[in-house]
Design a protein around this motif. Structure first.
Motif, PDB file in Angstrom:
ATOM      1  N   LEU A 243     -10.386 -91.698  17.581  1.00  0.00           N
ATOM      2  CA  LEU A 243     -11.608 -92.485  17.664  1.00  0.00           C
ATOM      3  C   LEU A 243     -12.579 -91.948  16.623  1.00  0.00           C
ATOM      4  O   LEU A 243     -12.796 -90.733  16.546  1.00  0.00           O
ATOM      5  CB  LEU A 243     -12.214 -92.386  19.070  1.00  0.00           C
ATOM      6  CG  LEU A 243     -13.407 -93.284  19.398  1.00  0.00           C
ATOM      7  CD1 LEU A 243     -13.053 -94.753  19.206  1.00  0.00           C
ATOM      8  CD2 LEU A 243     -13.864 -93.045  20.847  1.00  0.00           C
ATOM      9  N   THR A 244     -13.117 -92.839  15.814  1.00  0.00           N
ATOM     10  CA  THR A 244     -14.039 -92.452  14.750  1.00  0.00           C
ATOM     11  C   THR A 244     -15.345 -93.214  14.902  1.00  0.00           C
ATOM     12  O   THR A 244     -15.343 -94.411  15.204  1.00  0.00           O
ATOM     13  CB  THR A 244     -13.438 -92.750  13.362  1.00  0.00           C
ATOM     14  OG1 THR A 244     -12.224 -92.030  13.195  1.00  0.00           O
ATOM     15  CG2 THR A 244     -14.410 -92.355  12.250  1.00  0.00           C
ATOM     16  N   ARG A 245     -16.444 -92.508  14.708  1.00  0.00           N
ATOM     17  CA  ARG A 245     -17.760 -93.156  14.718  1.00  0.00           C
ATOM     18  C   ARG A 245     -18.660 -92.467  13.696  1.00  0.00           C
ATOM     19  O   ARG A 245     -18.589 -91.248  13.523  1.00  0.00           O
ATOM     20  CB  ARG A 245     -18.385 -93.097  16.109  1.00  0.00           C
ATOM     21  CG  ARG A 245     -19.678 -93.896  16.245  1.00  0.00           C
ATOM     22  CD  ARG A 245     -19.992 -94.162  17.702  1.00  0.00           C
ATOM     23  NE  ARG A 245     -18.968 -95.010  18.306  1.00  0.00           N
ATOM     24  CZ  ARG A 245     -18.867 -95.220  19.615  1.00  0.00           C
ATOM     25  NH1 ARG A 245     -19.708 -94.631  20.447  1.00  0.00           N
ATOM     26  NH2 ARG A 245     -17.925 -96.011  20.097  1.00  0.00           N
ATOM     27  N   SER A 246     -19.457 -93.249  13.002  1.00  0.00           N
ATOM     28  CA  SER A 246     -20.352 -92.695  11.989  1.00  0.00           C
ATOM     29  C   SER A 246     -21.783 -93.128  12.260  1.00  0.00           C
ATOM     30  O   SER A 246     -22.025 -94.176  12.870  1.00  0.00           O
ATOM     31  CB  SER A 246     -19.925 -93.142  10.584  1.00  0.00           C
ATOM     32  OG  SER A 246     -20.003 -94.541  10.457  1.00  0.00           O
ATOM     33  N   ARG A 247     -22.721 -92.307  11.803  1.00  0.00           N
ATOM     34  CA  ARG A 247     -24.141 -92.611  11.897  1.00  0.00           C
ATOM     35  C   ARG A 247     -24.857 -92.106  10.658  1.00  0.00           C
ATOM     36  O   ARG A 247     -24.417 -91.149  10.013  1.00  0.00           O
ATOM     37  CB  ARG A 247     -24.765 -91.980  13.148  1.00  0.00           C
ATOM     38  CG  ARG A 247     -24.405 -92.673  14.457  1.00  0.00           C
ATOM     39  CD  ARG A 247     -25.202 -92.106  15.604  1.00  0.00           C
ATOM     40  NE  ARG A 247     -24.812 -92.713  16.873  1.00  0.00           N
ATOM     41  CZ  ARG A 247     -25.308 -92.348  18.052  1.00  0.00           C
ATOM     42  NH1 ARG A 247     -26.199 -91.373  18.115  1.00  0.00           N
ATOM     43  NH2 ARG A 247     -24.915 -92.947  19.151  1.00  0.00           N
ATOM     44  N   THR A 248     -25.972 -92.744  10.372  1.00  0.00           N
ATOM     45  CA  THR A 248     -26.773 -92.364   9.210  1.00  0.00           C
ATOM     46  C   THR A 248     -27.794 -91.303   9.606  1.00  0.00           C
ATOM     47  O   THR A 248     -28.405 -91.377  10.675  1.00  0.00           O
ATOM     48  CB  THR A 248     -27.489 -93.593   8.637  1.00  0.00           C
ATOM     49  OG1 THR A 248     -26.512 -94.581   8.299  1.00  0.00           O
ATOM     50  CG2 THR A 248     -28.286 -93.234   7.389  1.00  0.00           C
ATOM     51  N   LEU A 249     -27.984 -90.332   8.737  1.00  0.00           N
ATOM     52  CA  LEU A 249     -29.003 -89.305   8.953  1.00  0.00           C
ATOM     53  C   LEU A 249     -30.398 -89.899   8.750  1.00  0.00           C
ATOM     54  O   LEU A 249     -30.564 -90.896   8.036  1.00  0.00           O
ATOM     55  CB  LEU A 249     -28.786 -88.152   7.970  1.00  0.00           C
ATOM     56  CG  LEU A 249     -27.567 -87.278   8.250  1.00  0.00           C
ATOM     57  CD1 LEU A 249     -26.976 -86.748   6.952  1.00  0.00           C
ATOM     58  CD2 LEU A 249     -27.944 -86.128   9.174  1.00  0.00           C
ATOM     59  N   ARG A 250     -31.390 -89.282   9.361  1.00  0.00           N
ATOM     60  CA  ARG A 250     -32.761 -89.813   9.214  1.00  0.00           C
ATOM     61  C   ARG A 250     -33.244 -89.665   7.780  1.00  0.00           C
ATOM     62  O   ARG A 250     -34.097 -90.428   7.326  1.00  0.00           O
ATOM     63  CB  ARG A 250     -33.713 -89.115  10.179  1.00  0.00           C
ATOM     64  CG  ARG A 250     -33.847 -87.617  10.021  1.00  0.00           C
ATOM     65  CD  ARG A 250     -34.752 -87.020  11.090  1.00  0.00           C
ATOM     66  NE  ARG A 250     -34.915 -85.581  10.926  1.00  0.00           N
ATOM     67  CZ  ARG A 250     -35.840 -85.026  10.163  1.00  0.00           C
ATOM     68  NH1 ARG A 250     -36.678 -85.789   9.493  1.00  0.00           N
ATOM     69  NH2 ARG A 250     -35.923 -83.716  10.062  1.00  0.00           N
TER      70      ARG A 250
END
Length: 332
Positions: A243-250
């Protein structure tokens, strides 16, 4: 043959289901380069390839060409491929997620609507849990319903830019292209456990170790990243699943504390607290030069102190080796 989907997304796994190591991954990217010069690396376990020229050169349809690539990957590197083929990178990535190891899932050039229609909103690239909940609250719980919604409605719900992106993706439109020689846009690292690991504290320690490694590497190379992606390999009924998930840094950063904080939040969002984890990989995405990055100044003495300590630690690591300084949580 008819019009063939020109983009392949390949997801690599060793025969035992483990991620390829860095040397194997580099070999796989080189293998793809023998078929097409338009290869975009997506470490640690995937790649995109524009094979429009290769289809004509080798006289193969996309399924046949994918089979040749798979056989060579198995023979030369002991790595199997799940391959998605579609008209653009977004659809190819989604198709690859549908493909079982050793198979190719093809989305016909004119079949995007049929492929996307019944899929849940969260299946679209860029739609996280919060956006999916918002869309579902308005009855837009499938990609087909999002595609049928007026653009103005989506923009009113999610914002002008996000709404347009959602509408285009739901209609199978992806304006990105496969970018050759793009390996430098991301870096990755992985930790594997000797056995299935149930202890969440060990999972946390692995993530902390990964963020320290990537943070140090980014700062040494004078780079920052815009986003992080966490991949967890865990035991499932039919073997192992990922399972892979990505998010953007602030803000773009190479600060290990910021990287660790986001990595922890991504891990929590996966809902795998009771999973038997075999490996965790972390990828820093959207790299560019640190000197071009803007940093939001703060009056937080804790943050400034942490950054000064980090600078001293980096100098010590450069002089005495990477393990001379590490967080107390990793010292045990």
């Amino acid at each position: 043959m008819g019009e063939q989907p020109p983009v392949l997304c390949l997801r690599f796994r060793r025969i035992g289901g483990e991620l390829p190591d860095s040397a194997e991954y580099e070999g796989l990217i080189a293998l793809l380069g023998a078929f097409t010069p338009v290869v975009e690396a997506a470490p640690p376990d995937a790649a995109l390839a524009d094979v429009s020229g290769a289809l004509r050169y080798f006289g193969q349809d996309v399924t046949g060409l994918a089979s040749v690539i798979r056989v060579r990957a198995l023979a030369l590197h002991g790595v199997d491929c799940a391959i998605g083929a579609a008209a653009n990178p977004m659809l190819a990535r989604m198709a690859a997620r549908q493909a079982a190891p050793g198979t190719t899932f093809v989305v016909p050039v004119d079949g995007a609507a049929a492929f996307l229609g019944a899929r849940p909103a969260a299946a679209l690239d860029g739609v996280g849990a919060a956006t999916a909940r918002t869309l579902c609250g308005y009855g837009l719980d499938s990609v087909g319903r999002i595609a049928a919604a007026p653009l103005a409605t989506l923009q009113r719900i999610t914002g002008v830019r996000t709404g347009r992106d959602l509408w285009e993706r739901a209609n199978g439109i992806d304006r990105t292209r496969v970018v050759p020689n793009a390996a430098a846009r991301s870096i990755a690292a992985e930790r594997s456990f000797p056995r299935d690991e149930l202890d969440p504290e060990q999972h946390r320690r692995a993530l902390l170790s990964l963020t320290e490694e990537l943070g140090t590497r980014l700062r040494t190379e004078g780079q920052v990243c815009r986003a992080l992606a966490v991949t967890v390999r865990y035991a499932a009924r039919s073997g192992y699943a990922t399972l892979t998930r990505s998010r953007t840094l602030r803000e773009p950063t190479a600060h290990s504390v910021e990287l660790a904080g986001l990595a922890y939040r991504i891990q929590d969002s996966l809902g795998l607290q009771r999973a038997r984890v075999r490996g965790i990989a972390l990828r820093a995405e959207g790299l560019y030069e640190a000197e071009r990055a803007a940093h939001q100044l703060t009056f937080d003495p804790v943050d400034e102190r942490a950054r000064r300590i980090e600078e001293v630690a980096d100098r010590l690591r450069a002089r005495f080796g990477p393990d001379v300084v590490k967080p107390g949580r990793l010292a045990a």
